[in-house]
Design a protein around this motif. Structure first.
Motif, PDB file in Angstrom:
ATOM      1  N   UNK A   1      -2.206  -3.831   0.122  1.00 36.38           N
ATOM      2  CA  UNK A   1      -1.870  -5.090   0.776  1.00 36.38           C
ATOM      3  C   UNK A   1      -0.532  -5.549   0.233  1.00 36.38           C
ATOM      4  N   UNK A   2       0.448  -5.643   1.106  1.00 36.00           N
ATOM      5  CA  UNK A   2       1.800  -6.077   0.733  1.00 36.00           C
ATOM      6  C   UNK A   2       1.904  -7.575   0.973  1.00 36.00           C
ATOM      7  N   UNK A   3       2.074  -8.315  -0.090  1.00 37.23           N
ATOM      8  CA  UNK A   3       2.152  -9.773  -0.007  1.00 37.23           C
ATOM      9  C   UNK A   3       3.583 -10.284  -0.082  1.00 37.23           C
ATOM     10  N   UNK A   4       4.570  -9.415   0.055  1.00 29.39           N
ATOM     11  CA  UNK A   4       5.965  -9.818  -0.119  1.00 29.39           C
ATOM     12  C   UNK A   4       6.553 -10.528   1.096  1.00 29.39           C
ATOM     13  N   UNK A   5       5.941 -10.381   2.243  1.00 29.65           N
ATOM     14  CA  UNK A   5       6.475 -10.992   3.456  1.00 29.65           C
ATOM     15  C   UNK A   5       5.881 -12.355   3.740  1.00 29.65           C
ATOM     16  N   UNK A   6       6.178 -12.876   4.913  1.00 23.18           N
ATOM     17  CA  UNK A   6       5.645 -14.165   5.333  1.00 23.18           C
ATOM     18  C   UNK A   6       4.130 -14.099   5.423  1.00 23.18           C
ATOM     19  N   UNK A   7       3.650 -12.994   5.960  1.00 20.93           N
ATOM     20  CA  UNK A   7       2.209 -12.786   6.101  1.00 20.93           C
ATOM     21  C   UNK A   7       1.842 -11.467   5.416  1.00 20.93           C
ATOM     22  N   UNK A   8       0.778 -11.437   4.616  1.00 22.52           N
ATOM     23  CA  UNK A   8       0.378 -10.176   3.983  1.00 22.52           C
ATOM     24  C   UNK A   8       0.034  -9.117   5.037  1.00 22.52           C
ATOM     25  N   UNK A   9       0.467  -7.889   4.777  1.00 24.40           N
ATOM     26  CA  UNK A   9       0.201  -6.790   5.702  1.00 24.40           C
ATOM     27  C   UNK A   9      -0.299  -5.567   4.940  1.00 24.40           C
ATOM     28  N   UNK A  10      -1.112  -4.771   5.624  1.00 26.73           N
ATOM     29  CA  UNK A  10      -1.629  -3.534   5.051  1.00 26.73           C
ATOM     30  C   UNK A  10      -0.686  -2.386   5.370  1.00 26.73           C
ATOM     31  N   UNK A  11      -0.530  -1.499   4.390  1.00 25.78           N
ATOM     32  CA  UNK A  11       0.320  -0.318   4.540  1.00 25.78           C
ATOM     33  C   UNK A  11      -0.399   0.877   3.936  1.00 25.78           C
ATOM     34  N   UNK A  12      -0.107   2.032   4.474  1.00 24.09           N
ATOM     35  CA  UNK A  12      -0.614   3.288   3.908  1.00 24.09           C
ATOM     36  C   UNK A  12       0.142   3.527   2.615  1.00 24.09           C
ATOM     37  N   UNK A  13      -0.585   3.801   1.530  1.00 20.59           N
ATOM     38  CA  UNK A  13       0.078   4.102   0.258  1.00 20.59           C
ATOM     39  C   UNK A  13       0.804   5.428   0.377  1.00 20.59           C
ATOM     40  N   UNK A  14       2.004   5.485  -0.150  1.00 24.10           N
ATOM     41  CA  UNK A  14       2.805   6.701  -0.142  1.00 24.10           C
ATOM     42  C   UNK A  14       2.659   7.369  -1.505  1.00 24.10           C
ATOM     43  N   UNK A  15       1.620   8.215  -1.629  1.00 22.00           N
ATOM     44  CA  UNK A  15       1.375   8.891  -2.897  1.00 22.00           C
ATOM     45  C   UNK A  15       0.585  10.168  -2.635  1.00 22.00           C
ATOM     46  N   UNK A  16       0.662  11.117  -3.572  1.00 20.89           N
ATOM     47  CA  UNK A  16      -0.157  12.322  -3.438  1.00 20.89           C
ATOM     48  C   UNK A  16      -1.644  11.954  -3.532  1.00 20.89           C
ATOM     49  N   UNK A  17      -2.526  12.753  -2.947  1.00 22.56           N
ATOM     50  CA  UNK A  17      -3.952  12.418  -2.932  1.00 22.56           C
ATOM     51  C   UNK A  17      -4.533  12.112  -4.311  1.00 22.56           C
ATOM     52  N   UNK A  18      -4.125  12.880  -5.328  1.00 26.63           N
ATOM     53  CA  UNK A  18      -4.707  12.662  -6.652  1.00 26.63           C
ATOM     54  C   UNK A  18      -4.334  11.304  -7.249  1.00 26.63           C
ATOM     55  N   UNK A  19      -3.206  10.740  -6.826  1.00 27.54           N
ATOM     56  CA  UNK A  19      -2.808   9.424  -7.336  1.00 27.54           C
ATOM     57  C   UNK A  19      -3.601   8.291  -6.696  1.00 27.54           C
ATOM     58  N   UNK A  20      -4.326   8.580  -5.633  1.00 24.74           N
ATOM     59  CA  UNK A  20      -5.125   7.539  -4.978  1.00 24.74           C
ATOM     60  C   UNK A  20      -6.475   7.335  -5.659  1.00 24.74           C
ATOM     61  N   UNK A  21      -6.844   8.221  -6.593  1.00 29.92           N
ATOM     62  CA  UNK A  21      -8.168   8.187  -7.220  1.00 29.92           C
ATOM     63  C   UNK A  21      -8.157   7.329  -8.479  1.00 29.92           C
ATOM     64  N   UNK A  22      -9.004   6.315  -8.484  1.00 23.02           N
ATOM     65  CA  UNK A  22      -9.192   5.436  -9.644  1.00 23.02           C
ATOM     66  C   UNK A  22     -10.668   5.497 -10.020  1.00 23.02           C
ATOM     67  N   UNK A  23     -10.967   5.757 -11.292  1.00 18.61           N
ATOM     68  CA  UNK A  23     -12.348   5.808 -11.773  1.00 18.61           C
ATOM     69  C   UNK A  23     -12.490   4.858 -12.947  1.00 18.61           C
ATOM     70  N   UNK A  24     -13.513   4.006 -12.881  1.00 13.42           N
ATOM     71  CA  UNK A  24     -13.779   3.043 -13.950  1.00 13.42           C
ATOM     72  C   UNK A  24     -15.259   3.015 -14.267  1.00 13.42           C
ATOM     73  N   UNK A  25     -15.561   2.672 -15.500  1.00 15.20           N
ATOM     74  CA  UNK A  25     -16.929   2.373 -15.883  1.00 15.20           C
ATOM     75  C   UNK A  25     -16.944   0.878 -16.168  1.00 15.20           C
ATOM     76  N   UNK A  26     -17.648   0.136 -15.331  1.00 16.68           N
ATOM     77  CA  UNK A  26     -17.686  -1.323 -15.443  1.00 16.68           C
ATOM     78  C   UNK A  26     -19.010  -1.779 -16.041  1.00 16.68           C
ATOM     79  N   UNK A  27     -18.941  -2.899 -16.754  1.00 21.26           N
ATOM     80  CA  UNK A  27     -20.167  -3.498 -17.317  1.00 21.26           C
ATOM     81  C   UNK A  27     -21.031  -4.070 -16.226  1.00 21.26           C
TER      82      UNK A  27
END
Length: 141
Positions: A115-141
């Motif tokens: 979500x890009x909040x830099x403009x007048x209205x927030x807009x969604x954009x496709x992230x420009x990254x390799x597939x492996x950079x899109x993966x986030x893993x967390x262990x949450x309480x």
């Protein structure tokens, strides 16, 4: 223990599910290609993404990915995950997989959009990254 568990789970996802990561990225590309202008409404991301993930078979593959990630992290699943909440959810950022484990919740997020909040209205954009950079893993309480 928790940082190592998340690292092992992420390593499993990257090593064992590379083809699925590519498929998820392809699905996100298809969704973004259909936009005439970047959407401001989360539904304009979630609904088409869910449809494309379902059509490609990627959505049905995510519970298996989650099960493997949980095992790689050193935990056991309390129940068999399915391609629906609470295990798998399609969000405006991308799919999120969650499993309750002994130390909390293992959460695997595929950050395909931002979500890009830099403009007048927030807009969604496709992230420009390799597939492996899109993966986030967390262990949450």
């Amino acid at each position: 223990m928790t940082v190592d568990a998340a690292r092992r789970a992420r390593g499993h996802v990257l090593d064992e599910h590379a083809a699925l990561l590519t498929r998820l990225g392809d699905c996100a590309d298809r969704v973004a290609a259909a936009w005439e202008t970047p959407p401001t409404d989360r539904a304009a991301v979630v609904e088409p993404l869910r449809a494309v993930l379902t059509e490609s078979g990627a959505l049905d593959a995510l519970p298996g990915l989650l099960g493997g990630a949980v095992e790689a992290a050193g935990y056991e699943l309390q129940a068999s995950p399915v391609a629906a909440p609470p295990y798998v959810a399609v969000t405006s950022i991308g799919p999120v997989c969650r499993a309750t484990v002994a130390d909390g919740r293992l959460v695997v997020t595929f950050e395909l959009f931002e979500l890009d909040r830099s403009g007048v209205e927030p807009t969604y954009h496709r992230r420009d990254c390799p597939p492996e950079e899109s993966v986030e893993v967390e262990l949450r309480d």
